[in-house]
Design a protein around this motif. Sequence first.
Motif, short mmCIF file in Angstrom:
data_model
loop_
_atom_site.label_atom_id
_atom_site.label_comp_id
_atom_site.label_asym_id
_atom_site.label_seq_id
_atom_site.Cartn_x
_atom_site.Cartn_y
_atom_site.Cartn_z
N LYS A 1 0.82 -1.22 0.00
CA LYS A 1 0.00 0.00 0.00
C LYS A 1 0.85 1.27 0.00
O LYS A 1 0.43 2.31 -0.48
CB LYS A 1 -0.94 -0.01 1.21
CG LYS A 1 -1.97 -1.12 1.10
CD LYS A 1 -2.98 -1.10 2.24
CE LYS A 1 -3.85 -2.34 2.18
NZ LYS A 1 -3.16 -3.56 2.68
N LYS A 2 2.07 1.16 0.55
CA LYS A 2 2.88 2.38 0.71
C LYS A 2 3.81 2.69 -0.46
O LYS A 2 4.31 3.80 -0.59
CB LYS A 2 3.72 2.25 1.99
CG LYS A 2 2.94 2.74 3.22
CD LYS A 2 3.62 2.41 4.51
CE LYS A 2 4.89 3.22 4.79
NZ LYS A 2 5.52 2.74 6.05
N LEU A 3 4.05 1.69 -1.29
CA LEU A 3 5.01 1.87 -2.39
C LEU A 3 4.50 1.11 -3.61
O LEU A 3 4.09 -0.05 -3.50
CB LEU A 3 6.36 1.27 -1.96
CG LEU A 3 7.62 1.76 -2.63
CD1 LEU A 3 7.86 3.23 -2.33
CD2 LEU A 3 8.82 0.94 -2.12
N SER A 4 4.48 1.78 -4.79
CA SER A 4 4.06 1.06 -5.99
C SER A 4 5.21 1.08 -6.99
O SER A 4 6.21 1.79 -6.80
CB SER A 4 2.81 1.70 -6.60
OG SER A 4 3.17 2.70 -7.51
N LEU A 5 5.08 0.31 -8.07
CA LEU A 5 6.14 0.28 -9.08
C LEU A 5 6.35 1.66 -9.70
O LEU A 5 7.41 1.95 -10.23
CB LEU A 5 5.82 -0.77 -10.16
CG LEU A 5 6.11 -2.22 -9.78
CD1 LEU A 5 5.64 -3.18 -10.87
CD2 LEU A 5 7.59 -2.45 -9.49
N LYS A 6 5.33 2.51 -9.61
CA LYS A 6 5.46 3.88 -10.16
C LYS A 6 6.40 4.74 -9.31
O LYS A 6 6.88 5.78 -9.76
CB LYS A 6 4.09 4.54 -10.23
CG LYS A 6 3.19 3.92 -11.27
CD LYS A 6 1.99 4.84 -11.57
CE LYS A 6 0.98 4.15 -12.44
NZ LYS A 6 0.00 3.32 -11.68
N ASP A 7 6.62 4.31 -8.08
CA ASP A 7 7.50 5.08 -7.19
C ASP A 7 8.98 4.78 -7.39
O ASP A 7 9.83 5.39 -6.74
CB ASP A 7 7.15 4.79 -5.72
CG ASP A 7 5.74 5.23 -5.39
OD1 ASP A 7 5.34 6.30 -5.86
OD2 ASP A 7 5.04 4.49 -4.67
N ILE A 8 9.27 3.78 -8.23
CA ILE A 8 10.69 3.49 -8.51
C ILE A 8 10.93 3.60 -10.02
O ILE A 8 9.99 3.60 -10.80
CB ILE A 8 11.12 2.07 -8.02
CG1 ILE A 8 10.31 0.96 -8.75
CG2 ILE A 8 10.97 1.94 -6.52
CD1 ILE A 8 10.81 -0.44 -8.47
N LYS A 9 12.22 3.71 -10.39
CA LYS A 9 12.54 3.70 -11.82
C LYS A 9 12.79 2.24 -12.20
O LYS A 9 13.82 1.67 -11.84
CB LYS A 9 13.78 4.56 -12.09
CG LYS A 9 13.51 6.02 -11.81
CD LYS A 9 14.76 6.86 -12.10
CE LYS A 9 14.57 8.28 -11.63
NZ LYS A 9 15.63 8.72 -10.68
N VAL A 10 11.81 1.66 -12.90
CA VAL A 10 11.84 0.23 -13.17
C VAL A 10 12.79 -0.09 -14.32
O VAL A 10 12.70 0.49 -15.40
CB VAL A 10 10.41 -0.27 -13.51
CG1 VAL A 10 10.44 -1.71 -14.01
CG2 VAL A 10 9.50 -0.14 -12.30
N GLU A 11 13.71 -1.02 -14.07
CA GLU A 11 14.56 -1.55 -15.15
C GLU A 11 14.22 -3.02 -15.33
O GLU A 11 13.77 -3.69 -14.40
CB GLU A 11 16.04 -1.42 -14.78
CG GLU A 11 16.54 0.02 -14.72
CD GLU A 11 16.59 0.70 -16.08
OE1 GLU A 11 16.56 0.00 -17.12
OE2 GLU A 11 16.64 1.95 -16.11
N GLN A 12 14.44 -3.52 -16.55
CA GLN A 12 14.11 -4.93 -16.83
C GLN A 12 15.24 -5.66 -17.54
O GLN A 12 15.04 -6.35 -18.53
CB GLN A 12 12.83 -5.00 -17.66
CG GLN A 12 11.63 -4.47 -16.87
CD GLN A 12 10.38 -5.27 -17.13
OE1 GLN A 12 9.62 -4.91 -17.99
NE2 GLN A 12 10.19 -6.37 -16.41
N LEU A 13 16.44 -5.51 -17.01
CA LEU A 13 17.59 -6.21 -17.59
C LEU A 13 17.50 -7.70 -17.27
O LEU A 13 16.81 -8.10 -16.32
CB LEU A 13 18.89 -5.67 -16.97
CG LEU A 13 19.18 -4.19 -17.12
CD1 LEU A 13 20.38 -3.82 -16.25
CD2 LEU A 13 19.46 -3.86 -18.58
N LYS A 14 18.26 -8.49 -18.02
CA LYS A 14 18.36 -9.91 -17.69
C LYS A 14 19.18 -10.04 -16.40
O LYS A 14 20.09 -9.23 -16.16
CB LYS A 14 19.11 -10.65 -18.80
CG LYS A 14 18.30 -10.76 -20.07
CD LYS A 14 18.87 -11.83 -20.97
CE LYS A 14 20.08 -11.34 -21.73
NZ LYS A 14 20.59 -12.27 -22.74
#
Length: 318
Positions: free
Chosen positions: A159-172
């Motif tokens: 509830k306190k943190l969503s994926l929008k609150d971080i800079k998401v990377e999708q490396l292997k």
Amino acid sequence: MKKLILGALSVAMLSTGAFAYKYISIGTGGVTGVYYPTGGAICRLFNKYYKSATNTKCSVESTGGSVYNINAIKNGELDFGIAQSDVVYQAYHGEGKFKGKPFKGLRVVMTIHPELLTFVVRKDSGIKNFFDQKGHRINIGNPGSGNEAAVTMLFNKCKKLSLKDIKVEQLKASECPNALKDKKIDGYYYMVGHPTANIKDAANSVDIDLISLDNVPAAQELVAEKPYYAWGVIPAGMYKGVNHPTKTYGVKATLVTSDKMDEKTVYYLTKAILDHFDQFKRMHPAYKNLTKKDLLKGFDLNMMHPGAKKAFKEEGLL
Ligand code: GLU
């Protein structure tokens, strides 16, 4: 005359089966994870002891991970695969990444080593707990990994943190240690067995820390709710510079196939591990505490392939 001899030779070779091997493939994960050496260990034992009995050769493939492997088995592109027990459950029941598309033909051969959701960070990132990652560049796993599936589920619950609150990377996963060293990311998640070459690489090239997740309410709720999650600990000292135990949760790595795979092949693939268990256990340190009974834990026995059931029954374990 020459032609005649050649003709006779090839008939002889065919009749001994030299040219008639069937091939089976096992889909795994990144080369520095534990799935890849696990697939390698299984194939090595199978090829050594049962290649002739089955006229089959086993080969291992590095892939994107759990979700990829299950989809590839469904499409007939892979014969076997290793996948996280949460992803196996969700695929069978049509949940998570498989929402609305249950794969009822998915079958379990056995579970193997435990995997823990591991949050690796640069020590100088300032991230000391789960909530500190806000605003940071974090790798959640490549598309198709079980990793990404598990991390997404954790953030969706939080509830306190969503994926929008971080800079998401999708490396292997295999790219993460270098990316961490080069400051391209501040941290990465990896659902993996321990120890793994991947995190050793990271720890040997930059100062890292591992973040416990046991104090995160979303993790506590998931472990309480879901049959496939359990708490575990990465011991202090397993990785260079990480001198405290890390408490987090995880799953079991599971060897899967489809109901279309023939009983004989599955039976011998199961025996490759069961009948040579001590040899198998020496093939990777992540199997250190495994017992044969553990291989039946972490999944619904109704999903077990009949070829695997037969081998476990003969061992007196079912
Ligand atoms: N659990 C990871 C995944 O499915 C792979 C771990 C490994 O390769 O050992 O994405």
